[in-house]
Scaffold this active site. Structure first.
Site, PDB file in Angstrom:
ATOM      1  N   SER A  18       0.765  -1.255  -0.017  1.00  0.00           N
ATOM      2  CA  SER A  18      -0.052  -0.037   0.081  1.00  0.00           C
ATOM      3  C   SER A  18       0.665   1.213  -0.138  1.00  0.00           C
ATOM      4  O   SER A  18       2.126   0.986   0.198  1.00  0.00           O
ATOM      5  CB  SER A  18      -0.925  -0.088   1.149  1.00  0.00           C
ATOM      6  N   GLU A  20       1.399   5.433   0.702  1.00  0.00           N
ATOM      7  CA  GLU A  20       0.915   6.863   1.313  1.00  0.00           C
ATOM      8  C   GLU A  20       1.154   7.992   0.400  1.00  0.00           C
ATOM      9  O   GLU A  20       2.181   8.246   0.027  1.00  0.00           O
ATOM     10  CB  GLU A  20       1.207   6.897   2.881  1.00  0.00           C
ATOM     11  N   ASP A 112      -0.796  14.816  15.751  1.00  0.00           N
ATOM     12  CA  ASP A 112       0.239  15.420  16.263  1.00  0.00           C
ATOM     13  C   ASP A 112      -0.553  16.811  17.079  1.00  0.00           C
ATOM     14  O   ASP A 112      -1.399  17.312  16.934  1.00  0.00           O
ATOM     15  CB  ASP A 112       1.237  16.180  15.385  1.00  0.00           C
ATOM     16  N   PHE A 223      12.987  14.676  10.109  1.00  0.00           N
ATOM     17  CA  PHE A 223      11.406  14.304  10.002  1.00  0.00           C
ATOM     18  C   PHE A 223      11.228  13.267  10.876  1.00  0.00           C
ATOM     19  O   PHE A 223      10.460  13.125  11.812  1.00  0.00           O
ATOM     20  CB  PHE A 223      10.816  14.334   8.614  1.00  0.00           C
ATOM     21  N   HIS A 273       3.864  -1.039   3.779  1.00  0.00           N
ATOM     22  CA  HIS A 273       3.291   0.304   3.278  1.00  0.00           C
ATOM     23  C   HIS A 273       4.293   1.199   3.277  1.00  0.00           C
ATOM     24  O   HIS A 273       5.193   1.168   4.265  1.00  0.00           O
ATOM     25  CB  HIS A 273       2.440   0.829   4.809  1.00  0.00           C
TER      26      HIS A 273
END
Length: 301
Positions: A18, A20, A112, A223, A273
């Site tokens: 999958s 994102e 977040d 990140f 993913h």
């Protein structure tokens, strides 16, 4: 959900995958996203998810992207949804809108802190107070919606301990979560140990590893470390001296991520993913190395 995977040449089934994406902010980013979607769609992913941030503009961009995926492709979109910044009524309305246009998969997240990672977390006073509450709320309104949630092989940065973090995952599963997708990790042993801990607690939903090819190592490291992922010294060394050499960085990033997923696959992991960062090249190459080949074509976009 129908799962379609291309066979590998040695007779084994290729892993399920999958992808994102994040919603585009500009026309140029929109063109780039759709080039990426069109490049990756023939790999027949299990689903594709679109991220979501607090605030109306991001929410609408997510909804717009999801709607276009439904309208113009054969892909199954999963919409991200968080508890941040909205009342229960507002979130329920968003869920209803998604259900109405045909979305049957939501990635339910706490989200977040409104002021950014590293600041105190708080929710809307009339909102869902946790991801488990959000999962339960979605399932109550629309039992036919599939729900993915997050999991943390190195524990959530705000969790007091691994046990309390797994308590949180257990609450999400008890509320109706169908699968967990992990935060990025680079040491596979962290994933194996985490799955052992989770299974020991009686959690039996799939724990899907989240994989991020490091297109820009320094940017990606900043990140992921803010979200609690450790970056091993051996990985940093592989990118040493490549700050101004994007082509070599790309080759190294593909090699590292492909090695990681191939080792996971040999260990029995059959679902991945990919955090694509809206780029197709490395993810397409890694999928190819996993034995996944273009399988048919999507509808014209």
């Amino acid at each position: 959900m129908t799962e379609t995977v291309s066979p590998v040449s040695n007779g084994h089934r290729a892993p399920k995958i999958s992808f994102e994406f994040f919603p585009p902010k500009t026309e140029e980013m929109e063109r780039n996203l759709w080039e990426t979607i069109n490049r990756l769609a023939p790999l027949t992913p299990n689903f594709v998810s679109v991220t979501y941030g607090a605030g109306g503009s991001t929410r609408e961009r997510t909804h717009s992207t999801i709607t276009r995926i439904l309208r113009e492709t054969d892909l199954l979109p999963a919409a991200h949804l968080t508890c941040v910044g909205s009342s229960r009524a507002e979130i329920d309305e968003i869920v209803d809108r998604y259900h109405e246009v045909g979305v049957r998969h939501i990635v339910a997240l706490r989200g977040d802190p409104p002021a950014g990672i590293g600041t105190p977390y708080f929710t809307h006073p009339d909102g869902y107070q946790s991801s488990a509450e959000l999962v339960a709320g979605i399932k109550k309104r629309h039992p036919d919606i599939e729900i993915s949630v997050s999991a943390y092989p190195e524990k959530h940065p705000e969790a007091a301990s691994f046990d309390t973090d797994i308590d949180t995952l257990k609450a999400k599963v008890d509320a109706g979560a169908n699968r967990a997708i992990t935060q990025v990790f680079f040491d596979n042993d962290l994933y194996y140990r985490y799955v052992d801990r989770v299974r020991a607690r009686g959690i039996d939903i799939p724990i899907v590893p989240g994989i991020m090819p490091m297109h820009n190592f320094k940017q990606a490291r900043n990140f992921v470390t803010r979200a609690g992922t450790s970056v091993p010294d051996w990985l940093a060394e592989k990118f040493d001296g490549l700050d101004n050499d994007a082509e070599t960085r790309k080759l190294v990033a593909a090699t590292v991520a492909a090695g990681q997923v191939q080792k996971l696959a040999k260990h029995g992991v059959d679902t991945f993913h990919f955090y694509t960062m809206n780029r197709a090249d490395l993810v397409f190459a890694i999928s190819h190395l996993l034995g996944i080949r273009p399988h048919g074509a999507q509808k014209a976009a």
